[in-house]
Scaffold this motif. Sequence first.
Motif, PDB file in Angstrom:
ATOM      1  N   LEU A  99      36.680  41.162  47.666  1.00 31.93           N
ATOM      2  CA  LEU A  99      37.862  41.378  46.837  1.00 31.93           C
ATOM      3  C   LEU A  99      37.834  42.697  46.077  1.00 31.93           C
ATOM      4  CD1 LEU A  99      40.548  40.492  45.713  1.00 31.93           C
ATOM      5  CD2 LEU A  99      39.336  39.185  43.955  1.00 31.93           C
ATOM      6  N   ARG A 100      36.776  42.966  45.321  1.00 32.48           N
ATOM      7  CA  ARG A 100      36.796  44.150  44.451  1.00 32.48           C
ATOM      8  C   ARG A 100      37.105  45.440  45.199  1.00 32.48           C
ATOM      9  NH1 ARG A 100      35.240  46.422  39.566  1.00 32.48           N
ATOM     10  NH2 ARG A 100      34.389  44.521  38.648  1.00 32.48           N
ATOM     11  N   PRO A 101      36.340  45.806  46.237  1.00 30.83           N
ATOM     12  CA  PRO A 101      36.609  47.117  46.855  1.00 30.83           C
ATOM     13  C   PRO A 101      37.991  47.239  47.463  1.00 30.83           C
ATOM     14  CG  PRO A 101      35.031  45.842  48.168  1.00 30.83           C
ATOM     15  CD  PRO A 101      35.180  45.131  46.872  1.00 30.83           C
ATOM     16  N   TRP A 102      38.434  46.196  48.162  1.00 35.20           N
ATOM     17  CA  TRP A 102      39.756  46.259  48.786  1.00 35.20           C
ATOM     18  C   TRP A 102      40.861  46.229  47.740  1.00 35.20           C
ATOM     19  CZ3 TRP A 102      40.648  47.391  53.767  1.00 35.20           C
ATOM     20  CH2 TRP A 102      39.613  47.204  54.694  1.00 35.20           C
ATOM     21  N   ALA A 103      40.702  45.387  46.734  1.00 31.75           N
ATOM     22  CA  ALA A 103      41.738  45.243  45.721  1.00 31.75           C
ATOM     23  C   ALA A 103      41.905  46.518  44.904  1.00 31.75           C
ATOM     24  CB  ALA A 103      41.405  44.066  44.803  1.00 31.75           C
ATOM     25  N   MET A 104      40.796  47.087  44.489  1.00 30.65           N
ATOM     26  CA  MET A 104      40.883  48.305  43.683  1.00 30.65           C
ATOM     27  C   MET A 104      41.506  49.448  44.475  1.00 30.65           C
ATOM     28  SD  MET A 104      39.843  47.566  40.630  1.00 30.65           S
ATOM     29  CE  MET A 104      39.368  49.096  39.815  1.00 30.65           C
ATOM     30  N   ALA A 105      41.168  49.530  45.765  1.00 29.23           N
ATOM     31  CA  ALA A 105      41.744  50.582  46.609  1.00 29.23           C
ATOM     32  C   ALA A 105      43.245  50.396  46.773  1.00 29.23           C
ATOM     33  CB  ALA A 105      41.053  50.587  47.972  1.00 29.23           C
ATOM     34  N   ALA A 106      43.681  49.144  46.960  1.00 30.05           N
ATOM     35  CA  ALA A 106      45.110  48.880  47.118  1.00 30.05           C
ATOM     36  C   ALA A 106      45.880  49.171  45.837  1.00 30.05           C
ATOM     37  CB  ALA A 106      45.320  47.427  47.543  1.00 30.05           C
ATOM     38  N   LEU A 107      45.374  48.671  44.720  1.00 30.77           N
ATOM     39  CA  LEU A 107      46.063  48.869  43.441  1.00 30.77           C
ATOM     40  C   LEU A 107      46.114  50.350  43.060  1.00 30.77           C
ATOM     41  CD1 LEU A 107      44.567  45.862  41.458  1.00 30.77           C
ATOM     42  CD2 LEU A 107      46.902  46.054  42.373  1.00 30.77           C
ATOM     43  N   ALA A 108      45.069  51.096  43.384  1.00 32.12           N
ATOM     44  CA  ALA A 108      45.052  52.528  43.091  1.00 32.12           C
ATOM     45  C   ALA A 108      46.161  53.259  43.833  1.00 32.12           C
ATOM     46  CB  ALA A 108      43.694  53.130  43.450  1.00 32.12           C
ATOM     47  N   ARG A 109      46.570  52.723  44.973  1.00 31.89           N
ATOM     48  CA  ARG A 109      47.659  53.315  45.759  1.00 31.89           C
ATOM     49  C   ARG A 109      49.025  52.809  45.325  1.00 31.89           C
ATOM     50  NH1 ARG A 109      43.141  53.560  48.654  1.00 31.89           N
ATOM     51  NH2 ARG A 109      42.909  55.178  50.248  1.00 31.89           N
ATOM     52  N   GLY A 110      49.049  51.918  44.361  1.00 33.11           N
ATOM     53  CA  GLY A 110      50.317  51.371  43.889  1.00 33.11           C
ATOM     54  C   GLY A 110      50.840  50.237  44.727  1.00 33.11           C
ATOM     55  N   TRP A 111      50.003  49.713  45.645  1.00 31.82           N
ATOM     56  CA  TRP A 111      50.423  48.576  46.453  1.00 31.82           C
ATOM     57  C   TRP A 111      50.251  47.291  45.648  1.00 31.82           C
ATOM     58  CZ3 TRP A 111      46.943  49.598  51.367  1.00 31.82           C
ATOM     59  CH2 TRP A 111      47.299  50.834  51.928  1.00 31.82           C
ATOM     60  N   ASP A 112      51.127  46.348  45.885  1.00 30.83           N
ATOM     61  CA  ASP A 112      50.923  45.024  45.309  1.00 30.83           C
ATOM     62  C   ASP A 112      49.763  44.343  46.031  1.00 30.83           C
ATOM     63  OD1 ASP A 112      52.998  45.393  43.527  1.00 30.83           O
ATOM     64  OD2 ASP A 112      54.482  44.401  44.804  1.00 30.83           O
ATOM     65  N   LEU A 113      49.168  43.363  45.343  1.00 30.50           N
ATOM     66  CA  LEU A 113      47.957  42.719  45.839  1.00 30.50           C
ATOM     67  C   LEU A 113      48.099  41.209  45.755  1.00 30.50           C
ATOM     68  CD1 LEU A 113      44.828  42.639  46.522  1.00 30.50           C
ATOM     69  CD2 LEU A 113      44.478  42.741  44.034  1.00 30.50           C
ATOM     70  N   ALA A 114      47.886  40.516  46.876  1.00 30.78           N
ATOM     71  CA  ALA A 114      47.863  39.055  46.899  1.00 30.78           C
ATOM     72  C   ALA A 114      46.423  38.612  47.146  1.00 30.78           C
ATOM     73  CB  ALA A 114      48.776  38.508  47.992  1.00 30.78           C
ATOM     74  N   ILE A 115      45.953  37.676  46.322  1.00 33.62           N
ATOM     75  CA  ILE A 115      44.546  37.270  46.361  1.00 33.62           C
ATOM     76  C   ILE A 115      44.428  35.833  46.838  1.00 33.62           C
ATOM     77  CG2 ILE A 115      42.460  36.908  44.987  1.00 33.62           C
ATOM     78  CD1 ILE A 115      43.472  39.055  43.063  1.00 33.62           C
ATOM     79  N   ALA A 116      43.691  35.622  47.941  1.00 36.29           N
ATOM     80  CA  ALA A 116      43.388  34.273  48.400  1.00 36.29           C
ATOM     81  C   ALA A 116      42.061  33.786  47.829  1.00 36.29           C
ATOM     82  CB  ALA A 116      43.356  34.219  49.924  1.00 36.29           C
ATOM     83  N   SER A 117      41.089  34.687  47.687  1.00 34.05           N
ATOM     84  CA  SER A 117      39.752  34.302  47.203  1.00 34.05           C
ATOM     85  C   SER A 117      39.721  34.318  45.682  1.00 34.05           C
ATOM     86  CB  SER A 117      38.698  35.248  47.778  1.00 34.05           C
ATOM     87  OG  SER A 117      38.736  35.249  49.182  1.00 34.05           O
ATOM     88  N   THR A 118      40.477  33.403  45.093  1.00 30.42           N
ATOM     89  CA  THR A 118      40.640  33.409  43.641  1.00 30.42           C
ATOM     90  C   THR A 118      39.362  33.047  42.892  1.00 30.42           C
ATOM     91  OG1 THR A 118      41.560  31.184  43.877  1.00 30.42           O
ATOM     92  CG2 THR A 118      43.115  32.994  43.612  1.00 30.42           C
ATOM     93  N   SER A 119      38.364  32.472  43.572  1.00 26.05           N
ATOM     94  CA  SER A 119      37.110  32.163  42.878  1.00 26.05           C
ATOM     95  C   SER A 119      36.452  33.426  42.340  1.00 26.05           C
ATOM     96  CB  SER A 119      36.142  31.429  43.815  1.00 26.05           C
ATOM     97  OG  SER A 119      35.747  32.253  44.894  1.00 26.05           O
ATOM     98  N   ALA A 120      36.746  34.581  42.938  1.00 26.71           N
ATOM     99  CA  ALA A 120      36.182  35.837  42.448  1.00 26.71           C
ATOM    100  C   ALA A 120      36.647  36.155  41.033  1.00 26.71           C
ATOM    101  CB  ALA A 120      36.558  36.980  43.384  1.00 26.71           C
ATOM    102  N   LEU A 121      37.777  35.582  40.638  1.00 28.58           N
ATOM    103  CA  LEU A 121      38.348  35.894  39.321  1.00 28.58           C
ATOM    104  C   LEU A 121      37.651  35.148  38.190  1.00 28.58           C
ATOM    105  CD1 LEU A 121      42.128  36.022  40.295  1.00 28.58           C
ATOM    106  CD2 LEU A 121      40.438  37.871  40.241  1.00 28.58           C
ATOM    107  N   THR A 122      36.621  34.350  38.515  1.00 33.97           N
ATOM    108  CA  THR A 122      35.774  33.800  37.454  1.00 33.97           C
ATOM    109  C   THR A 122      34.956  34.915  36.800  1.00 33.97           C
ATOM    110  OG1 THR A 122      34.014  33.285  39.046  1.00 33.97           O
ATOM    111  CG2 THR A 122      35.597  31.536  38.547  1.00 33.97           C
ATOM    112  N   ASP A 123      34.849  36.057  37.461  1.00 31.36           N
ATOM    113  CA  ASP A 123      34.199  37.245  36.907  1.00 31.36           C
ATOM    114  C   ASP A 123      35.200  37.939  35.986  1.00 31.36           C
ATOM    115  OD1 ASP A 123      33.190  39.794  36.388  1.00 31.36           O
ATOM    116  OD2 ASP A 123      32.335  40.038  38.391  1.00 31.36           O
ATOM    117  N   ALA A 124      35.003  37.781  34.686  1.00 38.20           N
ATOM    118  CA  ALA A 124      35.955  38.318  33.705  1.00 38.20           C
ATOM    119  C   ALA A 124      36.062  39.838  33.792  1.00 38.20           C
ATOM    120  CB  ALA A 124      35.546  37.896  32.298  1.00 38.20           C
ATOM    121  N   ASP A 125      34.966  40.517  34.100  1.00 37.36           N
ATOM    122  CA  ASP A 125      35.002  41.977  34.202  1.00 37.36           C
ATOM    123  C   ASP A 125      35.848  42.417  35.392  1.00 37.36           C
ATOM    124  OD1 ASP A 125      33.383  42.279  31.975  1.00 37.36           O
ATOM    125  OD2 ASP A 125      31.529  42.362  33.151  1.00 37.36           O
TER     126      ASP A 125
END
Length: 269
Positions: free
Chosen positions: A78-104
């Motif tokens: 999630l982190r590498p792909w998501a950060m790259a997408a958001l940096a380009r201004g693309w919207d992001l849909a997350i299926a692996s929501t368990s990663a979001l238990t990481d508050a940072d």
Amino acid sequence: MSGSDLRVVLVGWGAIGARVAGLLAARASPVRIVAVGVRDTGAKRQGLPPDTRLIAGPEALEGIEADLLVEAAGRAALRPWAMAALARGWDLAIASTSALTDADLLADLRDQAKATGAQILIPPGALGGIDALAAASRLNMDMVRHEIVKPARAWAGTAAEEVCDLAALTAPLTFFEGSARQAADRFPQNANVAVISAMAGIGLDRTMVALTADPGATMNRHSITARGDFGTMTITLENRPLAGNPKSSELTALSLLRLIENRAGGLVI
């Protein structure tokens, strides 16, 4: 495909990603999957949409034009792909929501989205009634409890095997009770969805989760009970396991499909 089609980068070609792509094609949705992110671009992939690029990492997004990146590759991706997408201004849909238990990680994603004006989209996954739960949370909410019951075999290969012999069960066994954060962190493949009910309601640490292995079950069952100033609600769903991945549900893929089609359509329900 027309020039107005929603351009999507799909990360992950497992049971969920392949199912979503297949449904989009079968429904002739106004969506074009421009790239699929996988770990090994040399391996054979069945059912890839025509003219879709296979890419091995977020650095390969350079030069790709897209509107939405859909992550369905597991929490480590999630982190590498998501950060790259958001940096380009693309919207992001997350299926692996368990990663979001990481508050940072969650804070970093939100900061990046704010900086570029992109949106982070959390599909309801295998759940229903998330719109009602999220609306109810606008007022004081006293409690939310999420119970997840799956066939015993669906818990194979998880920490459930540390506390019980799944193959020997003759009756349902609740082997875990704790917060949504604890459940999703310890059982990321099976309790991923607890993050969704928690984020919609009263948060990862106040939402209580119970996990049960049932040797007689054939469906994945979710029961959510909530109480607050709005009143009370109980939501129960029995979902057919996803073909090729009994840890997940068919509805998980369908909810991603709905999210993508809503982004592509003029009418959103």
